[in-house]
Write a protein that holds these residues in place. Structure first.
Motif, PDB file in Angstrom:
ATOM      1  N   ASP A 174       0.990  -0.929  -0.021  1.00 45.62           N
ATOM      2  CA  ASP A 174       0.054  -0.270  -0.319  1.00 45.62           C
ATOM      3  C   ASP A 174       0.993   1.520   0.027  1.00 45.62           C
ATOM      4  N   PHE A 175       2.359   1.073   0.676  1.00 47.05           N
ATOM      5  CA  PHE A 175       2.460   2.693   1.240  1.00 47.05           C
ATOM      6  C   PHE A 175       3.666   2.750  -0.531  1.00 47.05           C
ATOM      7  N   ALA A 176       4.126   1.778  -0.872  1.00 44.08           N
ATOM      8  CA  ALA A 176       4.818   1.767  -2.054  1.00 44.08           C
ATOM      9  C   ALA A 176       4.049   1.970  -2.942  1.00 44.08           C
ATOM     10  N   SER A 233       1.291   4.289  -3.858  1.00 40.29           N
ATOM     11  CA  SER A 233       0.832   5.339  -3.232  1.00 40.29           C
ATOM     12  C   SER A 233       1.960   5.943  -3.311  1.00 40.29           C
ATOM     13  N   ALA A 234       3.303   6.161  -2.830  1.00 36.72           N
ATOM     14  CA  ALA A 234       4.518   6.369  -3.086  1.00 36.72           C
ATOM     15  C   ALA A 234       5.129   6.045  -4.582  1.00 36.72           C
ATOM     16  N   GLY A 235       4.182   6.134  -5.278  1.00 36.85           N
ATOM     17  CA  GLY A 235       4.581   5.888  -6.476  1.00 36.85           C
ATOM     18  C   GLY A 235       6.019   5.597  -6.950  1.00 36.85           C
ATOM     19  N   ILE A 236       6.213   4.393  -6.062  1.00 34.93           N
ATOM     20  CA  ILE A 236       7.210   2.525  -6.582  1.00 34.93           C
ATOM     21  C   ILE A 236       6.659   1.863  -7.370  1.00 34.93           C
ATOM     22  N   PRO A 237       7.217   1.367  -8.422  1.00 40.23           N
ATOM     23  CA  PRO A 237       7.217   0.940  -9.559  1.00 40.23           C
ATOM     24  C   PRO A 237       7.167  -0.409  -8.012  1.00 40.23           C
ATOM     25  N   VAL A 238       5.571  -1.682  -8.098  1.00 38.81           N
ATOM     26  CA  VAL A 238       5.250  -3.122  -7.832  1.00 38.81           C
ATOM     27  C   VAL A 238       5.751  -3.771  -8.171  1.00 38.81           C
ATOM     28  N   THR A 239       6.211  -3.736  -9.376  1.00 40.58           N
ATOM     29  CA  THR A 239       6.342  -5.307 -11.194  1.00 40.58           C
ATOM     30  C   THR A 239       7.103  -5.073 -11.698  1.00 40.58           C
ATOM     31  N   ASP A 240       8.159  -4.066 -10.746  1.00 36.12           N
ATOM     32  CA  ASP A 240       9.623  -3.537 -12.062  1.00 36.12           C
ATOM     33  C   ASP A 240      10.186  -3.520 -10.963  1.00 36.12           C
ATOM     34  N   MET A 241      10.949  -4.765  -9.924  1.00 32.30           N
ATOM     35  CA  MET A 241      12.446  -4.546  -8.796  1.00 32.30           C
ATOM     36  C   MET A 241      13.259  -4.064  -9.240  1.00 32.30           C
ATOM     37  N   THR A 242      13.950  -3.370 -10.640  1.00 30.53           N
ATOM     38  CA  THR A 242      14.948  -3.078 -11.077  1.00 30.53           C
ATOM     39  C   THR A 242      15.648  -1.989 -11.440  1.00 30.53           C
ATOM     40  N   ALA A 243      13.658  -1.358 -11.388  1.00 38.06           N
ATOM     41  CA  ALA A 243      13.066   0.140 -11.662  1.00 38.06           C
ATOM     42  C   ALA A 243      13.061   0.824  -9.804  1.00 38.06           C
ATOM     43  N   ALA A 244      12.580  -0.503  -9.165  1.00 39.45           N
ATOM     44  CA  ALA A 244      12.492   0.151  -7.565  1.00 39.45           C
ATOM     45  C   ALA A 244      13.435   0.722  -6.784  1.00 39.45           C
ATOM     46  N   LEU A 245      14.444  -0.605  -7.633  1.00 42.04           N
ATOM     47  CA  LEU A 245      15.350  -0.121  -7.105  1.00 42.04           C
ATOM     48  C   LEU A 245      16.394   0.797  -7.306  1.00 42.04           C
ATOM     49  N   ARG A 246      16.456   1.414  -8.016  1.00 44.95           N
ATOM     50  CA  ARG A 246      16.599   2.190  -9.151  1.00 44.95           C
ATOM     51  C   ARG A 246      16.510   3.535  -8.725  1.00 44.95           C
ATOM     52  N   ILE A 247      15.273   3.641  -8.299  1.00 42.47           N
ATOM     53  CA  ILE A 247      14.468   4.890  -7.649  1.00 42.47           C
ATOM     54  C   ILE A 247      15.617   5.230  -6.240  1.00 42.47           C
ATOM     55  N   ALA A 248      15.771   3.559  -5.465  1.00 44.29           N
ATOM     56  CA  ALA A 248      16.413   4.307  -4.562  1.00 44.29           C
ATOM     57  C   ALA A 248      17.736   4.849  -4.278  1.00 44.29           C
ATOM     58  N   ALA A 249      19.121   3.953  -5.503  1.00 40.25           N
ATOM     59  CA  ALA A 249      19.442   4.598  -6.052  1.00 40.25           C
ATOM     60  C   ALA A 249      19.898   5.507  -6.578  1.00 40.25           C
ATOM     61  N   GLU A 250      19.036   6.490  -7.058  1.00 44.90           N
ATOM     62  CA  GLU A 250      19.513   7.389  -8.171  1.00 44.90           C
ATOM     63  C   GLU A 250      18.692   8.766  -7.737  1.00 44.90           C
ATOM     64  N   SER A 251      17.175   8.472  -7.418  1.00 48.65           N
ATOM     65  CA  SER A 251      15.954   9.499  -7.275  1.00 48.65           C
ATOM     66  C   SER A 251      16.626  10.651  -5.416  1.00 48.65           C
ATOM     67  N   ARG A 252      16.380  11.689  -5.857  1.00 50.06           N
ATOM     68  CA  ARG A 252      15.821  12.669  -4.303  1.00 50.06           C
ATOM     69  C   ARG A 252      15.750  12.217  -3.177  1.00 50.06           C
ATOM     70  N   ALA A 253      16.115  12.245  -2.641  1.00 48.09           N
ATOM     71  CA  ALA A 253      15.239  11.361  -1.634  1.00 48.09           C
ATOM     72  C   ALA A 253      14.393  12.731  -0.699  1.00 48.09           C
ATOM     73  N   HIS A 254      12.890  12.371  -0.344  1.00 48.55           N
ATOM     74  CA  HIS A 254      12.491  13.837   0.331  1.00 48.55           C
ATOM     75  C   HIS A 254      12.374  12.997   1.639  1.00 48.55           C
ATOM     76  N   VAL A 255      12.457  14.138   2.414  1.00 47.88           N
ATOM     77  CA  VAL A 255      12.219  14.158   3.937  1.00 47.88           C
ATOM     78  C   VAL A 255      10.935  14.199   4.611  1.00 47.88           C
ATOM     79  N   ILE A 256      10.400  13.213   4.829  1.00 46.12           N
ATOM     80  CA  ILE A 256       9.119  12.750   4.989  1.00 46.12           C
ATOM     81  C   ILE A 256       8.512  12.201   6.636  1.00 46.12           C
ATOM     82  N   ASP A 257       7.061  12.692   6.647  1.00 45.01           N
ATOM     83  CA  ASP A 257       6.740  12.965   8.531  1.00 45.01           C
ATOM     84  C   ASP A 257       6.873  11.291   8.783  1.00 45.01           C
ATOM     85  N   VAL A 258       6.638  10.932   9.709  1.00 41.51           N
ATOM     86  CA  VAL A 258       6.443   9.228  10.424  1.00 41.51           C
ATOM     87  C   VAL A 258       5.578   9.737  11.651  1.00 41.51           C
TER      88      VAL A 258
END
Length: 319
Positions: free
Chosen positions: A99-101, A103-128
Motif C-alpha cells: 500500500d505505501f509503495a 501510493s508513494a509511486g514505487i513500481p511494484v511490478t519492476d524490481m529493477t526500477a524500484a531499486l533504481r529509484i532508491a539508488a538514483e532519485s532525490r530523497a524527500h524528508v517525510i513525516d512519520v
C-alpha cells in the motif's frame, strides 16, 4: 556510485526479479549488499546495523525489501537508531498489498526500477506517525477494517493480492460490530459508536483502499477518518462502497479532521492495525513526527507543494 544495503524479507530470498535487480545495479556501478531475515526481530536489528554502517561511510541508502510490515519495521528501527544526515531509505515492494509503495509511486511490478529509484532519485524528508510507543509510516486502521486485514487468509492473499481483503470484508460484513470511543484533536472533539477508523500519514491500506485520500506525508499533520455506527440495513452498502471506492465513496457518512495529534479513549478494547501489524488498545495518542526520515519516492501525490525545494535531499552518489 551509491552504496545500498537491502534488508530482504526471508520469503523473497529466492526471488528471481530481486536477484536480477541487484545484478543490474551492480553492473551500473552501485554497491549493493543484501541481508536476509530469518526470524522475528531480524529486520529491526539489521536496520540498526545498517545505520551504524552508514555512520562509518559504508552505506548510503537502506532499502526495505518486503511488504508494508517490513517497510514499517526497517524504517522505524532505522529512525530509532538516529541515521546520519546523508543516510536515506528506499523500498523494494515485495508484499501482497504494498500500500505505501503504490501510493508513494514505487513500481511494484519492476524490481529493477524500484531499486533504481532508491539508488538514483532525490530523497524527500517525510513525516512519520507514532501511536503510543510505535511508529507507522503509512496508515493506522481500527475497528472492522483492521480485523479484516488480520483475518484474511494468507493463501487467498497470495492468489488474489489486495482483492482478498475486499472479498473477506464483504463475506464477513454480518460480523460487523461497532466500537465506542472518544476522539480529541486540535480544535476537534467527537464521541460515539463507530464501525471503522483510519489515521493516515499515507493514504491507502487494505490492498489499495484510499481511506485518507487527501493525506500528505510532508505536511506535519495526520488525517483522521471515522465511519460512525450505521443501521443494519445501511451497513452492507456502506461497507461495499468503502472497500470498492475508499472513503470517497461514503463521503457523506464519514467524519474527518486533520491534526498534528489525535487522542482516543474507550471503555472497550479496539482492534488496531499499524502498517499490517495488529495490536489491541483502549487508548492511544497519535502524533506526527515532522520531517523525520529521508526516503526515496517515485512520482506521487503524497508530497505537498514545494516538496522539491528545501524539503528534499540530494541523491547519495559517492565518488
Amino acid at each position: 556510485m551509491t552504496n545500498i544495503r537491502i534488508i530482504l524479507h526471508g520469503k523473497a530470498a529466492g526471488n528471481a526479479e530481486v536477484r536480477h535487480a541487484v545484478r543490474t545495479l551492480r553492473r551500473e556501478g552501485h554497491g549493493v549488499g543484501v541481508r536476509v531475515t530469518y526470524e522475528a526481530g531480524d529486520a529491526a536489528r539489521m536496520a540498526q546495523e545498517a545505520v551504524e554502517a552508514a555512520r562509518q561511510g559504508d552505506v548510503d541508502v537502506i532499502v526495505a525489501g518486503g511488504g508494508d510490515g517490513t517497510v514499517n519495521e526497517v524504517f522505524s528501527a532505522g529512525l530509532a537508531a538516529r541515521p546520519p544526515e546523508r543516510c536515506s531509505f528506499g523500498i523494494l515492494p515485495l508484499g501482497t498489498a504494498n500500500d505505501f509503495a503504490r501510493s508513494a509511486g514505487i513500481p511494484v511490478t519492476d524490481m529493477t526500477a524500484a531499486l533504481r529509484i532508491a539508488a538514483e532519485s532525490r530523497a524527500h524528508v517525510i513525516d512519520v506517525g507514532r501511536i503510543n510507543e510505535r511508529n507507522f509510516i503509512n496508515v493506522m486502521t481500527g475497528g472492522f477494517g483492521s480485523r479484516v486485514t488480520v483475518e484474511t487468509d494468507p493463501e487467498l492473499k497470495r492468489r488474489l493480492g489486495g482483492l482478498a481483503y475486499v472479498l473477506t470484508g464483504l463475506t464477513r460484513f454480518r460480523e460487523l460490530s461497532s466500537n465506542n470511543g472518544r476522539f480529541h484533536a486540535e480544535g476537534f472533539s467527537w464521541e460515539g459508536r463507530f464501525l471503522a477508523l483510519a489515521i493516515g500519514n499515507g493514504r491507502q491500506a487494505g490492498g489499495g483502499i484510499p481511506l485518507c485520500p487527501d493525506a500528505l506525508i510532508d505536511d506535519g499533520l495526520l488525517d483522521l477518518m471515522i465511519l460512525p455506527e450505521l443501521d443494519a440495513e445501511e451497513r452492507f452498502d456502506a461497507l461495499a462502497r468503502l472497500l470498492g471506492q475508499g472513503a470517497a465513496g461514503i463521503e457523506e457518512l464519514v467524519v474527518r479532521v486533520r491534526s498534528p495529534w489525535i487522542e482516543f479513549t474507550s471503555d472497550e478494547v479496539l482492534h488496531v492495525n499499524l502498517d499490517g501489524e495488529p495490536m489491541h488498545t483502549t487508548l492511544f495518542r497519535a502524533a506526527c513526527q515532522r520531517s523525520a526520515l529521508a526516503v526515496h519516492l517515485g512520482s506521487t501525490a503524497l508530497l505537498g507543494p514545494g516538496s522539491n525545494g528545501a524539503s528534499s535531499l540530494p541523491a547519495n552518489h559517492r565518488p
